[in-house]
Design an enzyme around this catalytic site. Structure first.
Site, PDB file in Angstrom:
ATOM      1  N   HIS A 199       0.847  -1.194   0.000  1.00  0.00           N
ATOM      2  CA  HIS A 199       0.000   0.000   0.000  1.00  0.00           C
ATOM      3  C   HIS A 199       0.879   1.240   0.000  1.00  0.00           C
ATOM      4  CE1 HIS A 199      -3.358  -2.626   1.099  1.00  0.00           C
ATOM      5  NE2 HIS A 199      -2.504  -3.195   1.935  1.00  0.00           N
ATOM      6  N   LYS A 208      24.027 -16.683  11.576  1.00  0.00           N
ATOM      7  CA  LYS A 208      24.822 -17.898  11.517  1.00  0.00           C
ATOM      8  C   LYS A 208      24.613 -18.579  10.169  1.00  0.00           C
ATOM      9  CE  LYS A 208      25.010 -22.371  13.937  1.00  0.00           C
ATOM     10  NZ  LYS A 208      24.417 -23.146  15.035  1.00  0.00           N
TER      11      LYS A 208
END
Length: 184
Positions: free
Chosen positions: A114, A182
């Site tokens: 939007h 990680k």
């Protein structure tokens, strides 16, 4: 182009188009029926999801009630899919989820976009960007995935994360905004 064709092409479209509003109504009726079933009625649940979604990889899936989506037909799930309570998918664009994916409770996937300009936003014009989730992905509880995001294979998204950008394969990512912490 129809408004639906524009929506599926990622172009600006009218969210109040009568055809789209009717399709939303049909999907909501199916979702109401799904969420009203007894938990033991798994065969009926699976049939509703197969009818609602664009693609279901196999019959070995489970989506805990309640579940919510906009259209359903833009959703594709792979084999051995699991989603916990309160899974919400705003599928104005394709949402493609791979095999062996696990979705925690209160996860939301958004494709609708939007305008930040209130005048434009009030015209009910919007656009949509697809979301793609690879194979062997675990999405922790209360995660929000924003429009246009791709999550690679073998990824874990930590609880409470807001995924605003692509996450590469073979990683663990957490936070708001979600970042890789990680590599695996």
């Amino acid at each position: 182009m129809t408004e639906k064709e524009k929506m599926l092409a990622g172009e600006v479209y009218s969210a109040i188009d009568p055809q789209l509003l009717e399709e939303l109504k049909v999907a909501r009726e199916k979702i109401y029926e799904y969420n009203a079933l007894r938990p033991s009625e798994t065969d009926n649940m699976k049939e509703i999801i197969k009818d609602l979604f664009g693609h279901v990889g196999d019959n070995n899936f489970l989506i805990n009630q309640p579940f919510r989506c906009d259209y359903g037909k833009q959703i594709s799930i792979g084999q051995r899919f699991f989603a916990n309570f309160n899974f919400t998918v705003l599928d104005e664009a394709p949402v493609i989820i791979g095999d062996d994916c696990f979705i925690g409770p209160n996860v939301s996937i958004y494709t609708a976009c939007h305008s930040t300009d209130p005048v434009e936003r009030n015209t009910r014009q919007e656009w949509a960007k697809p979301v793609t989730i690879g194979n062997n992905v675990w999405i922790g509880g209360s995660v929000t995935i924003l429009p246009g995001v791709t999550i690679g294979d073998n990824v874990t998204i930590g609880t409470g994360s807001v995924v605003t950008k692509d996450i590469p394969s073979n990683s663990v990512a957490v936070g708001n905004p979600c970042k890789v912490i990680k590599h695996i």
